[in-house]
Write a protein that holds these residues in place. Structure first.
Motif, PDB file in Angstrom:
ATOM      1  N   CYS A  25       0.810  -1.217   0.000  1.00  0.00           N
ATOM      2  CA  CYS A  25       0.000   0.000   0.000  1.00  0.00           C
ATOM      3  C   CYS A  25       0.843   1.266   0.000  1.00  0.00           C
ATOM      4  N   ASN A  26       2.156   1.110  -0.071  1.00  0.00           N
ATOM      5  CA  ASN A  26       3.070   2.251  -0.115  1.00  0.00           C
ATOM      6  C   ASN A  26       3.055   3.122   1.135  1.00  0.00           C
ATOM      7  N   ASP A  27       2.429   2.644   2.178  1.00  0.00           N
ATOM      8  CA  ASP A  27       2.481   3.346   3.445  1.00  0.00           C
ATOM      9  C   ASP A  27       3.812   3.012   4.119  1.00  0.00           C
ATOM     10  N   ARG A  28       4.090   3.680   5.210  1.00  0.00           N
ATOM     11  CA  ARG A  28       5.324   3.389   5.928  1.00  0.00           C
ATOM     12  C   ARG A  28       5.153   2.177   6.823  1.00  0.00           C
ATOM     13  N   MET A  29       6.173   1.308   6.800  1.00  0.00           N
ATOM     14  CA  MET A  29       6.192   0.184   7.718  1.00  0.00           C
ATOM     15  C   MET A  29       7.226   0.459   8.789  1.00  0.00           C
ATOM     16  N   ARG A  40      25.034 -14.856  12.192  1.00  0.00           N
ATOM     17  CA  ARG A  40      25.239 -13.903  11.107  1.00  0.00           C
ATOM     18  C   ARG A  40      24.014 -13.090  10.742  1.00  0.00           C
ATOM     19  N   PHE A  41      22.841 -13.579  11.095  1.00  0.00           N
ATOM     20  CA  PHE A  41      21.629 -12.924  10.630  1.00  0.00           C
ATOM     21  C   PHE A  41      20.681 -12.573  11.765  1.00  0.00           C
ATOM     22  N   ASN A  42      19.999 -11.458  11.567  1.00  0.00           N
ATOM     23  CA  ASN A  42      18.863 -11.111  12.396  1.00  0.00           C
ATOM     24  C   ASN A  42      17.597 -11.243  11.564  1.00  0.00           C
ATOM     25  N   PHE A  43      16.545 -11.640  12.234  1.00  0.00           N
ATOM     26  CA  PHE A  43      15.253 -11.732  11.595  1.00  0.00           C
ATOM     27  C   PHE A  43      14.460 -10.505  12.007  1.00  0.00           C
ATOM     28  N   VAL A  44      14.233  -9.611  11.059  1.00  0.00           N
ATOM     29  CA  VAL A  44      13.559  -8.363  11.401  1.00  0.00           C
ATOM     30  C   VAL A  44      12.150  -8.360  10.823  1.00  0.00           C
ATOM     31  N   THR A  45      11.224  -7.814  11.587  1.00  0.00           N
ATOM     32  CA  THR A  45       9.831  -7.768  11.164  1.00  0.00           C
ATOM     33  C   THR A  45       9.338  -6.326  11.179  1.00  0.00           C
ATOM     34  N   TYR A  46       8.720  -5.939  10.093  1.00  0.00           N
ATOM     35  CA  TYR A  46       8.121  -4.616   9.983  1.00  0.00           C
ATOM     36  C   TYR A  46       6.601  -4.749   9.966  1.00  0.00           C
ATOM     37  N   HIS A  47       5.955  -3.748  10.562  1.00  0.00           N
ATOM     38  CA  HIS A  47       4.493  -3.734  10.575  1.00  0.00           C
ATOM     39  C   HIS A  47       3.989  -2.488   9.864  1.00  0.00           C
ATOM     40  N   CYS A  48       3.034  -2.688   8.975  1.00  0.00           N
ATOM     41  CA  CYS A  48       2.462  -1.577   8.222  1.00  0.00           C
ATOM     42  C   CYS A  48       1.221  -1.026   8.932  1.00  0.00           C
ATOM     43  N   GLY A  49       1.225   0.287   9.144  1.00  0.00           N
ATOM     44  CA  GLY A  49       0.071   0.910   9.772  1.00  0.00           C
ATOM     45  C   GLY A  49      -1.078   1.100   8.799  1.00  0.00           C
ATOM     46  N   CYS A  51      -2.041  -1.066   6.042  1.00  0.00           N
ATOM     47  CA  CYS A  51      -2.825  -2.266   5.728  1.00  0.00           C
ATOM     48  C   CYS A  51      -2.644  -3.355   6.785  1.00  0.00           C
ATOM     49  N   SER A  52      -1.934  -3.019   7.859  1.00  0.00           N
ATOM     50  CA  SER A  52      -1.762  -3.924   8.998  1.00  0.00           C
ATOM     51  C   SER A  52      -1.093  -5.239   8.622  1.00  0.00           C
ATOM     52  N   SER A  53      -0.277  -5.224   7.591  1.00  0.00           N
ATOM     53  CA  SER A  53       0.431  -6.439   7.225  1.00  0.00           C
ATOM     54  C   SER A  53       1.834  -6.420   7.816  1.00  0.00           C
ATOM     55  N   ASN A  54       2.408  -7.598   7.944  1.00  0.00           N
ATOM     56  CA  ASN A  54       3.770  -7.727   8.439  1.00  0.00           C
ATOM     57  C   ASN A  54       4.681  -8.208   7.317  1.00  0.00           C
TER      58      ASN A  54
END
Ligand SMILES: [Zn+2]
Length: 61
Positions: A25-29, A40-49, A51-54
């Motif tokens: 939806c091109n909104d900010r996550m 070596r890796f981190n698992f990062v999760t973003y949440h969109c305000g 469309c409420s998707s992750n």
């Protein structure tokens, strides 16, 4: 436990940013969660305000 339906296997060496643009939806996550995956890796999760998707990514530390 978070409901993460389809982690995107994106490995990037770029810095973890606190905000990305939602691909749906091109909104900010906003950065919601950082979990250490392995040495070596981190698992990062973003949440969109918008469309409420992750969206989850693997990030190099
Ligand atoms: Zn969105």
């Amino acid at each position: 436990m978070l409901d993460v339906p389809k982690p995107t296997p994106t490995c990037t060496s770029s810095q973890t940013t606190t905000e990305i643009t939602c691909i749906k939806c091109n909104d900010r996550m906003r950065l919601m969660l950082i979990e250490p995956r392995d040495e070596r890796f981190n698992f990062v999760t973003y949440h969109c305000g918008g469309c409420s998707s992750n969206e989850s990514f693997l990030k190099t530390i």
